[in-house]
Design a protein around this motif. Structure first.
Motif, PDB file in Angstrom:
ATOM      1  N   ASN A   1       0.866  -1.163   0.000  1.00 35.93           N
ATOM      2  CA  ASN A   1       0.000   0.000   0.000  1.00 35.93           C
ATOM      3  C   ASN A   1       0.910   1.222   0.000  1.00 35.93           C
TER       4      ASN A   1
ATOM      5  N   ASN B   1     -11.383  -4.795  -7.186  1.00 38.11           N
ATOM      6  CA  ASN B   1     -11.033  -4.541  -5.788  1.00 38.11           C
ATOM      7  C   ASN B   1     -11.047  -5.800  -4.929  1.00 38.11           C
ATOM      8  N   THR B   2     -11.160  -6.952  -5.585  1.00 43.45           N
ATOM      9  CA  THR B   2     -11.093  -8.218  -4.842  1.00 43.45           C
ATOM     10  C   THR B   2      -9.872  -9.046  -5.234  1.00 43.45           C
TER      11      THR B   2
ATOM     12  N   ARG C   1     -13.844  -4.598   6.760  1.00 46.57           N
ATOM     13  CA  ARG C   1     -14.011  -3.635   5.664  1.00 46.57           C
ATOM     14  C   ARG C   1     -14.564  -2.337   6.235  1.00 46.57           C
TER      15      ARG C   1
ATOM     16  N   ASN D   1      -5.476  -2.439  -1.241  1.00 46.92           N
ATOM     17  CA  ASN D   1      -5.633  -1.374  -2.224  1.00 46.92           C
ATOM     18  C   ASN D   1      -7.054  -1.330  -2.766  1.00 46.92           C
ATOM     19  N   ASN D   2      -7.533  -0.130  -3.011  1.00 45.89           N
ATOM     20  CA  ASN D   2      -8.867   0.073  -3.564  1.00 45.89           C
ATOM     21  C   ASN D   2      -8.751   0.947  -4.812  1.00 45.89           C
ATOM     22  N   ASP D   3      -9.477   0.571  -5.870  1.00 48.39           N
ATOM     23  CA  ASP D   3      -9.382   1.278  -7.153  1.00 48.39           C
ATOM     24  C   ASP D   3      -7.918   1.419  -7.572  1.00 48.39           C
ATOM     25  N   TYR D   4      -7.210   0.319  -7.541  1.00 50.31           N
ATOM     26  CA  TYR D   4      -5.779   0.311  -7.822  1.00 50.31           C
ATOM     27  C   TYR D   4      -5.434  -0.678  -8.939  1.00 50.31           C
TER      28      TYR D   4
ATOM     29  N   TYR E   1     -11.816  -1.671 -12.556  1.00 47.96           N
ATOM     30  CA  TYR E   1     -11.084  -1.943 -11.323  1.00 47.96           C
ATOM     31  C   TYR E   1     -11.562  -3.242 -10.680  1.00 47.96           C
TER      32      TYR E   1
ATOM     33  N   ASN F   1      -4.290  -1.799   5.076  1.00 46.94           N
ATOM     34  CA  ASN F   1      -5.409  -1.576   4.165  1.00 46.94           C
ATOM     35  C   ASN F   1      -5.079  -2.133   2.786  1.00 46.94           C
TER      36      ASN F   1
ATOM     37  N   GLY G   1     -15.986   0.547   2.423  1.00 48.28           N
ATOM     38  CA  GLY G   1     -15.836  -0.228   1.199  1.00 48.28           C
ATOM     39  C   GLY G   1     -14.455  -0.780   0.953  1.00 48.28           C
ATOM     40  N   VAL G   2     -13.498  -0.459   1.826  1.00 50.17           N
ATOM     41  CA  VAL G   2     -12.114  -0.897   1.636  1.00 50.17           C
ATOM     42  C   VAL G   2     -11.778  -2.008   2.628  1.00 50.17           C
TER      43      VAL G   2
END
Length: 268
Positions: free
Chosen positions: A27, A162-163, A112, A139-142, A160, A137, A115-116
């Motif tokens: 991250n 996110n999973t 979570r 990564n989200n939208d990564y 994206y 954390n 949403g992250v």
């Protein structure tokens, strides 16, 4: 799949190899990373700061902020929990497992927030106080793939996923638990022994040409099905008296040396 190795010493003075997985989650915003390694039959997860510099060998000195060792059972349980967060993007209630047999217990949990998804690794004493605690954390939208509306003009949109890190996390937990039963190791050895046999045969051919004689062994062994066996000679045996029929009753003498040699030959 496995990276560099390091030796660690256990309480009996014997050395155990540490094998480092190439899988690592970073991250960049938080300057943290999660790494995986295998030591003394356990899967180790550790949270460290992302190194700011490396030495000439490419290594970096990092301090562990938190770590935990998982057994195959706890790793498999944790993989099931991670799957719940993959299946339900709205799941937020933290879930995890504890580890260890002493008063100080390890704790790993996933949750979570906004949403992250995040991971918590901690140590807890007998009074329920945290001795160590670190949150990571995901990564989200990564991580994303591309959909092209015009491949020639490189007109695209990002999709994206996110999973994806959760899926990789679940996979290493599951793979470690599955491979710990020894089946993967045996299968690898079983396949490799044929290559070893071919190499040995090549060496013996060279040795024989220079006059070296083989010692031991009983010569060539027959191959193919056991055409002279009882089961090949008989169409069926429908005896229902509970007694051995159509074959010799077992004796109390056990296997003879010859029997053992024949069995060993089948698997060598």
């Amino acid at each position: 799949m496995l990276g560099s190795q390091q030796q660690q010493q256990n309480n009996r003075g014997l050395y155990e190899q540490t094998y480092y997985s190439r899988l690592r989650f970073k991250n960049e915003a938080d300057k943290l990373q999660v790494g995986f390694s295998f030591w003394k039959g356990t899967l180790k997860l550790s949270v460290t700061e992302i190194p700011k510099s490396y030495d000439n060998s490419g290594a970096a000195k990092v301090d562990e902020l938190a770590y935990i060792h998982l057994s195959p059972t706890k790793a498999l349980m944790m993989s099931h929990i991670v799957q719940e967060y993959i299946d339900d993007p709205n799941k937020s209630e933290p879930r995890g497992v504890n580890t260890g047999a002493s008063d100080v217990q390890g704790l790993i949990a996933i949750g979570r927030e906004n949403g992250v998804p995040y991971l918590v690794i901690a140590k807890v004493d007998a009074n329920g106080a945290f001795l160590q605690q670190q949150r990571f954390n995901f990564n989200n939208d990564y991580n994303y793939d591309l959909t092209f509306s015009d491949i020639i003009k490189l007109m695209f949109s990002k999709n994206y996923d996110n999973t994806i890190e959760l899926k990789l996390f679940k996979q290493i937990l599951k793979d470690y638990a599955s491979s710990s039963n020894g089946a993967f190791g045996y299968a690898t050895w079983d396949i490799a022994r044929y290559e070893q046999a071919k190499q040995a045969n090549t060496i013996w051919k060279i040795a024989e040409k220079v006059g070296v004689e083989r010692s031991g062994g009983s010569g060539a062994r027959s191959s193919g099905s056991a055409n002279g066996s009882y089961f090949n000679q008989q169409k069926q045996n429908t005896g229902s008296s509970g007694e051995f029929t159509g074959m010799n009753k077992p004796t109390s003498g056990g296997y003879s040396t010859g029997d053992i040699d024949e069995l060993e030959g089948e698997f060598s």
